[in-house]
Design a protein around this motif. Structure first.
Motif, mmCIF file in Angstrom:
data_model
loop_
_atom_site.group_PDB
_atom_site.id
_atom_site.type_symbol
_atom_site.label_atom_id
_atom_site.label_comp_id
_atom_site.label_asym_id
_atom_site.label_seq_id
_atom_site.Cartn_x
_atom_site.Cartn_y
_atom_site.Cartn_z
ATOM 1 N N TRP A 55 56.457 -19.464 67.701
ATOM 2 C CA TRP A 55 57.284 -18.030 66.837
ATOM 3 C C TRP A 55 55.922 -17.345 66.230
ATOM 4 O O TRP A 55 56.011 -16.345 66.086
ATOM 5 C CB TRP A 55 58.007 -19.095 66.013
ATOM 6 N N ASN A 56 54.244 -18.292 66.036
ATOM 7 C CA ASN A 56 53.886 -17.098 65.066
ATOM 8 C C ASN A 56 52.599 -16.691 66.170
ATOM 9 O O ASN A 56 52.254 -15.343 65.394
ATOM 10 C CB ASN A 56 52.636 -19.052 64.591
ATOM 11 N N ARG A 57 53.078 -16.481 67.585
ATOM 12 C CA ARG A 57 52.586 -15.385 68.197
ATOM 13 C C ARG A 57 53.363 -14.125 67.949
ATOM 14 O O ARG A 57 51.897 -13.477 68.429
ATOM 15 C CB ARG A 57 52.699 -15.917 69.466
ATOM 16 N N HIS A 58 54.234 -13.902 67.309
ATOM 17 C CA HIS A 58 54.813 -13.012 67.032
ATOM 18 C C HIS A 58 54.291 -12.156 65.667
ATOM 19 O O HIS A 58 54.562 -11.367 65.286
ATOM 20 C CB HIS A 58 55.932 -12.688 66.930
ATOM 21 N N CYS A 59 52.829 -13.014 64.334
ATOM 22 C CA CYS A 59 52.718 -12.635 63.903
ATOM 23 C C CYS A 59 51.073 -12.892 64.042
ATOM 24 O O CYS A 59 50.797 -13.785 64.046
ATOM 25 C CB CYS A 59 53.830 -13.357 63.004
ATOM 26 N N PRO A 60 50.416 -11.951 63.455
ATOM 27 C CA PRO A 60 49.032 -12.256 62.957
ATOM 28 C C PRO A 60 48.790 -13.169 62.299
ATOM 29 O O PRO A 60 49.306 -13.391 61.177
ATOM 30 C CB PRO A 60 48.298 -10.841 62.608
ATOM 31 N N ARG A 61 47.916 -13.952 62.206
ATOM 32 C CA ARG A 61 47.822 -14.848 61.178
ATOM 33 C C ARG A 61 46.775 -14.179 60.025
ATOM 34 O O ARG A 61 45.976 -13.516 60.517
ATOM 35 C CB ARG A 61 46.507 -15.745 61.555
ATOM 36 N N PRO A 62 46.923 -14.580 58.864
ATOM 37 C CA PRO A 62 46.571 -13.871 57.456
ATOM 38 C C PRO A 62 45.080 -14.486 57.263
ATOM 39 O O PRO A 62 44.397 -15.132 58.004
ATOM 40 C CB PRO A 62 47.434 -15.180 56.564
ATOM 41 N N PRO A 63 44.288 -13.740 56.875
ATOM 42 C CA PRO A 63 42.446 -13.811 56.779
ATOM 43 C C PRO A 63 42.260 -15.016 55.653
ATOM 44 O O PRO A 63 42.850 -14.727 55.132
ATOM 45 C CB PRO A 63 41.664 -12.329 56.263
ATOM 46 N N ALA A 64 41.359 -15.630 56.102
ATOM 47 C CA ALA A 64 40.513 -16.779 55.306
ATOM 48 C C ALA A 64 39.910 -15.996 54.629
ATOM 49 O O ALA A 64 39.638 -15.699 54.083
ATOM 50 C CB ALA A 64 39.799 -17.327 56.370
ATOM 51 N N ARG A 65 40.454 -16.807 52.804
ATOM 52 C CA ARG A 65 40.504 -16.185 51.490
ATOM 53 C C ARG A 65 40.475 -17.537 50.916
ATOM 54 O O ARG A 65 40.700 -18.398 51.130
ATOM 55 C CB ARG A 65 41.459 -15.625 51.032
ATOM 56 N N GLY A 66 39.357 -17.394 49.802
ATOM 57 C CA GLY A 66 37.824 -17.761 49.276
ATOM 58 C C GLY A 66 39.188 -17.927 48.218
ATOM 59 O O GLY A 66 39.191 -16.591 47.781
ATOM 60 N N PHE A 67 38.794 -19.063 47.069
ATOM 61 C CA PHE A 67 39.790 -18.533 45.938
ATOM 62 C C PHE A 67 39.781 -19.749 45.106
ATOM 63 O O PHE A 67 39.244 -21.142 45.113
ATOM 64 C CB PHE A 67 41.456 -18.616 45.643
ATOM 65 N N ALA A 68 39.773 -19.722 43.744
ATOM 66 C CA ALA A 68 38.813 -20.645 42.618
ATOM 67 C C ALA A 68 40.485 -20.806 42.066
ATOM 68 O O ALA A 68 41.418 -20.106 41.434
ATOM 69 C CB ALA A 68 38.552 -19.879 41.362
ATOM 70 N N TYR A 120 45.994 -16.994 45.342
ATOM 71 C CA TYR A 120 45.594 -18.104 46.254
ATOM 72 C C TYR A 120 44.869 -17.435 47.150
ATOM 73 O O TYR A 120 45.032 -17.273 48.884
ATOM 74 C CB TYR A 120 46.407 -18.854 47.013
ATOM 75 N N GLY A 121 43.829 -16.516 46.706
ATOM 76 C CA GLY A 121 43.406 -15.843 47.536
ATOM 77 C C GLY A 121 44.309 -13.903 48.294
ATOM 78 O O GLY A 121 43.886 -13.321 48.650
ATOM 79 N N MET A 122 45.355 -14.042 47.889
ATOM 80 C CA MET A 122 46.305 -13.640 47.976
ATOM 81 C C MET A 122 46.599 -12.685 46.453
ATOM 82 O O MET A 122 46.887 -13.176 45.690
ATOM 83 C CB MET A 122 48.284 -13.025 48.307
ATOM 84 N N PRO A 123 46.261 -11.073 46.653
ATOM 85 C CA PRO A 123 46.550 -9.905 46.079
ATOM 86 C C PRO A 123 47.572 -9.629 45.342
ATOM 87 O O PRO A 123 48.659 -9.908 45.981
ATOM 88 C CB PRO A 123 46.495 -8.326 46.411
ATOM 89 N N VAL A 124 48.528 -9.523 43.794
ATOM 90 C CA VAL A 124 49.158 -9.415 43.251
ATOM 91 C C VAL A 124 49.469 -8.540 41.841
ATOM 92 O O VAL A 124 48.341 -8.608 41.515
ATOM 93 C CB VAL A 124 50.141 -10.760 43.090
ATOM 94 N N ALA A 156 56.313 -17.883 48.477
ATOM 95 C CA ALA A 156 56.545 -16.950 48.524
ATOM 96 C C ALA A 156 56.357 -16.197 49.085
ATOM 97 O O ALA A 156 56.317 -15.230 49.762
ATOM 98 C CB ALA A 156 57.680 -16.252 47.220
ATOM 99 N N LEU A 157 54.873 -15.595 48.301
ATOM 100 C CA LEU A 157 53.979 -14.375 48.776
ATOM 101 C C LEU A 157 53.120 -14.790 50.236
ATOM 102 O O LEU A 157 53.567 -13.761 50.639
ATOM 103 C CB LEU A 157 52.414 -14.433 47.706
ATOM 104 N N GLU A 208 53.676 -12.879 55.986
ATOM 105 C CA GLU A 208 54.059 -13.357 57.559
ATOM 106 C C GLU A 208 55.458 -12.044 58.117
ATOM 107 O O GLU A 208 55.473 -12.037 58.442
ATOM 108 C CB GLU A 208 54.415 -14.678 57.699
ATOM 109 N N ALA A 209 56.475 -12.192 56.933
ATOM 110 C CA ALA A 209 57.535 -11.838 57.380
ATOM 111 C C ALA A 209 57.265 -10.119 58.047
ATOM 112 O O ALA A 209 58.150 -9.421 58.887
ATOM 113 C CB ALA A 209 58.733 -11.155 56.417
ATOM 114 N N ARG A 210 56.567 -9.638 57.227
ATOM 115 C CA ARG A 210 56.099 -8.102 57.034
ATOM 116 C C ARG A 210 55.336 -7.408 58.054
ATOM 117 O O ARG A 210 54.915 -6.015 58.178
ATOM 118 C CB ARG A 210 55.215 -7.352 55.616
ATOM 119 N N ARG A 211 54.564 -8.926 58.666
ATOM 120 C CA ARG A 211 53.968 -8.380 59.403
ATOM 121 C C ARG A 211 54.503 -9.029 61.316
ATOM 122 O O ARG A 211 53.558 -9.566 61.768
ATOM 123 C CB ARG A 211 52.281 -8.780 59.103
ATOM 124 N N ARG A 212 55.063 -9.475 60.796
ATOM 125 C CA ARG A 212 56.207 -10.238 61.917
ATOM 126 C C ARG A 212 56.665 -9.418 63.226
ATOM 127 O O ARG A 212 58.013 -8.756 62.498
ATOM 128 C CB ARG A 212 57.217 -11.647 62.049
#
Length: 544
Positions: A273-286, A341-345, A522-523, A528-532
């Motif tokens: 299933w994951n072949r239909h979705c790009p992997r999220p970029p690696a993000r560092g976070f504190a 977790y490194g994701m903008p919100v 949830a994020l 994933e959903a919006r890029r699959r």
């Protein structure tokens, strides 16, 4: 953490009298939630002797075997049915006959539903179809493979309601829509799936039947004899072995529950299933500078006690850092930019009622988020929009409408946490359930309704006094007091998070200390959903 974001300087004082009082009151509600959930698990697990006699795993054991070890599981609708089956909070059993949530199977994020057949053989309750429909809608919206571990007696005929039967058709329609949308549906047939429930496997794309125990039939032996007089045994009528060799309903025949779950994991793995979705970029976070463990002490249970919502944000976002948008314009309404977790919100929170400036600020902020494709997180603690001559003349209705339009039509993911009050149109402007957020969870202290009980009582008293004055009738103060007490009791009984969550007016109750993890899951799901990419068809996969 982005260099431009500076950490928030908390003024909270852990250990202070107010902090300790808040923490104790919040913990009482958290303990109440956990006790109710534990009651469901204990009641289900009490069926162990019956399951072991049949060589079966218990429902929660099935779920544990299915999911990747150590992976997160975001439960949906954990309190569904609470205070619906009975008004006694010490006896009510939440769950609505299902264990549902988002988890990982063979590295694939899936929506999972497990029939809780340890309780009343998995018979559906009044809220079951509402819960089933919600999780399937999430699966469709978030493009998640749908996996169902089936063993259910179907509708409880002793509690039959025509509405529940009718809503059941919507559950089957959703299965068809998932398949047609290109979202795989997988069933493990652990036990009986009778009457309408037989459509759960038959409308799924892949069916794994457990030999000996798995059964599917439109009419079980008892109903068949009552309807036609025919006497038939389970296995030739609807056994998994028959369906695997004669009817063709079952694709994979398993020796037992564990084998069936192993096959299910292989089927999901083979979807790739994951072949239909790009992997999220690696993000560092504190991690937050201030521990999420402090949240129960930060937020008072009484929504009438004020606190700074930024203290909550600082215990959820990366590095406790955020950028404030127009902080001095409509200052009671907060618009913040941060990372989780490194994701903008983008975060919208309340430090008081929404005034005209706050509403226009939010409407602009949401449009900017739509432009830059940044998800929105609403932290609801809102008593409503400002009222009075000053605010009406300042265009409160007009500006509040702008905010509601923006909330309704923005195209980015929207996640709502109910963390306090949620009254009147404030619920609407802060993306309540009626605005279809991607996910909506509540803290146990949440109070929700058209208005608070005391406010409703005072309003009705004013109406009563005005009517009496017009008619020249003397007012009986004792009667007014009795009326107010009745109104307050009526409103407050329905405003509790336990009452509203039981009726699926959210996606479940969570411990405030889990907020960062829940929002992060949830994020990631929304990302994933919006890029699959899906491969839809017209009718769904037809069984042959």
């Amino acid at each position: 953490m982005t260099d431009a974001l500076l950490p928030f300087e908390s003024t909270a004082m852990p250990g202070s009298d107010r902090y300790v009082a808040n923490q104790q009151q919040q913990q009482q509600l958290i303990d109440r939630m956990r006790a109710a959930l534990a009651r469901t698990a204990a009641l289900s697990d009490a069926s162990r002797p019956r399951f072991e006699k049949r060589g079966q795993l218990l429902p929660r054991e099935r779920l544990a075997r299915l999911l990747d070890p150590g992976s997160p599981f975001l439960e949906i609708g954990n309190m569904a049915g609470f205070l619906v089956d009975t008004g006694d909070p010490d006896k009510s059993v939440p769950g609505a006959a299902y264990i549902c949530g988002i988890g990982y199977i063979s590295g694939t994020r899936c929506m999972v539903t497990v029939d809780d057949s340890g309780i009343n053989a998995g018979a559906m309750t009044t809220t079951s179809t509402t819960k089933a429909s919600r999780v399937m809608d999430i699966a469709l919206q978030q493009k998640l493979p749908f996996v169902h571990l089936v063993e259910s007696a179907g509708a409880n005929l002793l509690e039959y309601q025509v509405e529940m039967w009718m809503a059941g058709g919507g559950v089957f329609a959703r299965l068809a829509r998932l398949s047609a949308a290109g979202i795989p549906t997988v069933v493990v047939l652990h036990g009986a799936s009778a009457a309408g429930g037989a459509y759960m496997p038959s409308l799924s794309d892949y069916v794994i039947g457990v030999k000996g125990n798995g059964k599917a039939y439109l009419a079980g032996p008892a109903l068949l004899k009552a309807a036609t007089g025919e006497v038939a045994a389970d296995e030739p009528l609807g056994g998994a072995n028959m369906h695997a060799t004669v009817s063709g309903l079952v694709e994979y025949l398993a020796e037992d529950d564990a084998h069936g779950l192993s096959i299910c994991r292989q089927v999901v793995a083979r979807l790739d299933w994951n072949r239909h979705c790009p992997r999220p970029p690696a993000r560092g976070f504190a991690e937050p500078l201030y521990s999420p463990e402090e949240l129960p002490g930060i937020v008072p249970v009484d929504y009438r006690q004020s606190y700074d919502a930024r203290e909550v944000v600082a215990r959820i976002v990366d590095g406790s850092a955020f950028l404030q948008f127009k902080p001095d314009y409509g200052p009671a309404t907060l618009c913040l930019q941060a990372d989780i977790y490194g994701m903008p919100v983008a975060i919208i929170a309340n430090n008081g009622p929404i005034d005209p400036n706050g509403a226009t600020k939010v409407a602009q902020f949401i449009q900017l988020c739509d432009q830059s494709d940044v998800p929105l997180l609403f932290l609801q603690n809102i008593t409503g929009y400002m009222v009075g001559t000053q605010y009406e003349q300042a265009g409160m209705i007009k500006h509040g409408s702008k905010m509601i339009q923006a909330v309704t039509n923005v195209r980015v993911p929207r996640i709502t946490l109910m963390i306090g009050a949620s009254f009147g149109a404030g619920n609407y402007g802060m993306c309540g359930q009626g605005y279809d957020p991607d996910f909506l969870f509540s803290w146990p202290n949440t109070q929700i309704g058209v208005m608070g009980g005391e406010q409703a009582a005072r309003t009705m008293t004013e109406v009563f006094r005005a009517g009496a004055a017009r008619k020249g009738i003397a007012v009986d103060e004792a009667e007014i007091a009795a009326r107010e007490a009745k109104v307050i009791a009526h409103y407050d009984a329905q405003s509790s998070a336990f009452y509203t969550s039981g009726r699926m007016l959210d996606d479940g109750l969570i411990d405030p200390r889990d907020s960062r993890k829940v929002v992060g899951m949830a994020l990631q799901t929304c990302w994933e959903a919006r890029r699959r990419t899906l491969h839809s068809n017209t009718f769904g996969v037809g069984r042959m």
